[in-house]
Design an enzyme around this catalytic site. Structure first.
Site, PDB file in Angstrom:
ATOM      1  N   ASP A  22       0.985  -1.156   0.015  1.00  0.00           N
ATOM      2  CA  ASP A  22       0.018   0.083  -0.008  1.00  0.00           C
ATOM      3  C   ASP A  22       0.825   1.273  -0.147  1.00  0.00           C
ATOM      4  O   ASP A  22       1.759   1.265   0.616  1.00  0.00           O
ATOM      5  CB  ASP A  22      -1.025   0.018   1.257  1.00  0.00           C
ATOM      6  N   ARG A  26       0.370   7.506  -2.663  1.00  0.00           N
ATOM      7  CA  ARG A  26       0.678   8.568  -1.905  1.00  0.00           C
ATOM      8  C   ARG A  26       2.238   8.999  -2.237  1.00  0.00           C
ATOM      9  O   ARG A  26       2.521  10.304  -1.943  1.00  0.00           O
ATOM     10  CB  ARG A  26       0.579   8.180  -0.380  1.00  0.00           C
ATOM     11  N   HIS A  39       3.149   3.452  -9.265  1.00  0.00           N
ATOM     12  CA  HIS A  39       2.983   2.071  -9.370  1.00  0.00           C
ATOM     13  C   HIS A  39       4.225   1.416 -10.010  1.00  0.00           C
ATOM     14  O   HIS A  39       4.388   0.207  -9.900  1.00  0.00           O
ATOM     15  CB  HIS A  39       1.753   1.817 -10.382  1.00  0.00           C
ATOM     16  N   GLU A  69     -11.525  -5.318  -5.248  1.00  0.00           N
ATOM     17  CA  GLU A  69     -11.873  -4.045  -5.048  1.00  0.00           C
ATOM     18  C   GLU A  69     -11.336  -2.986  -6.060  1.00  0.00           C
ATOM     19  O   GLU A  69     -12.046  -2.054  -6.312  1.00  0.00           O
ATOM     20  CB  GLU A  69     -12.000  -3.549  -3.719  1.00  0.00           C
ATOM     21  N   LEU A 133      11.645 -20.128  -3.627  1.00  0.00           N
ATOM     22  CA  LEU A 133      10.641 -19.606  -3.071  1.00  0.00           C
ATOM     23  C   LEU A 133       9.563 -19.407  -4.003  1.00  0.00           C
ATOM     24  O   LEU A 133       9.566 -19.468  -5.286  1.00  0.00           O
ATOM     25  CB  LEU A 133      11.068 -17.874  -2.983  1.00  0.00           C
ATOM     26  N   LEU A 197      -6.927  -5.192   7.068  1.00  0.00           N
ATOM     27  CA  LEU A 197      -6.679  -6.272   6.163  1.00  0.00           C
ATOM     28  C   LEU A 197      -7.314  -5.961   4.821  1.00  0.00           C
ATOM     29  O   LEU A 197      -6.657  -6.797   3.876  1.00  0.00           O
ATOM     30  CB  LEU A 197      -7.228  -7.673   6.864  1.00  0.00           C
TER      31      LEU A 197
END
Length: 244
Positions: A22, A26, A39, A69, A133, A197
């Site tokens: 997140d 900003r 981004h 969303e 991984l 979350l």
């Protein structure tokens, strides 16, 4: 300030780290840059994070790359995010594969364009045998939708007679989730100072350690990843039991 509880468990490395990435918007706004620049910087942070996870010996890394969303965002932002996703799936997977990274996808890929779906499946197939991984990309993913689709699939199995209602327990239900063959996350990290979350791995995070940091995602680097692991090493995981 990070909450710390219990004694330090030196050398403890989590098996599975999940991250809510997140702060791209900003980060860009604070620099007077267009949202796309945020981004792009966030995509570079993903690469740093993967390298840090490999170096630390973490085996699973789940990244909330595009939530269910996120489709509500402006058409331009959705197009920008999709273009970045397409680029990284097409041109960066080989680099990850060379490091022994396996790619997994969870979420509703049907909402993406056919070429993006094809690139996603190709990335999974071409890295399927890698073991260093596993990077799980949550794309068009929502925790509630995951639970609903699991319930529907389980109900169909009961209707078909392949599963008895008396056999249903938490493990059985978990086997119908998109993450059925994955370990639950030991840690869920969210960057940018937000403390929620946001519909991410709701069932799977029941006993995860939640770590919220102020750093905006594009600034996240190996030092931040190590700091998260240090916080985790000081947490006392009880899973509902009292301390001995």
């Amino acid at each position: 300030m990070y909450p710390v509880a219990g004694g330090r468990r030196a050398g403890i490395v989590p098996v599975h780290v999940a991250i809510i990435m997140d702060g791209n918007g900003r980060w860009a706004a604070s620099r007077g840059l267009p949202l796309l620049a945020g981004h792009r910087a966030g995509a570079e942070a993903v690469q740093r994070c993967i390298r840090a996870a490999v170096a630390a010996g973490v085996k699973w890394l789940t990244l909330y790359a595009f939530s269910s969303e996120n489709w509500r965002r402006t058409p331009q932002e959705v197009a920008d995010l999709t273009s970045l996703l397409r680029y990284y799936l097409r041109y960066k997977v080989a680099e990850l594969a060379a490091k022994g990274v396996r790619i997994r996808i969870i979420g509703d890929l049907s909402r993406f364009a056919p070429d993006v779906r094809a690139e996603a499946r190709r990335a999974e197939m071409e890295t399927a045998s890698n073991t260093v991984l596993t990077v799980v990309l949550a794309l068009s993913y929502g925790g509630r939708a995951d639970i609903v689709q699991a319930a529907l699939r389980m109900a169909k199995a009961i209707d078909a007679g392949t599963l008895a209602a008396s056999q249903v327990d938490e493990d059985t239900f978990g086997g119908f989730l998109m993450t059925a063959d994955m370990p639950d996350p030991d840690i869920v990290v969210r960057t940018s100072g937000e403390s929620r979350l946001s519909n991410f791995l709701l069932w799977q995070s029941a006993y995860a350690e939640l770590i919220f940091i102020e750093t905006l995602w594009p600034d996240f680097d190996a030092g931040h990843f190590d700091a998260v692991l240090q916080i985790y090493s000081r947490r006392e995981r009880r899973f509902g039991a009292r301390p001995v």
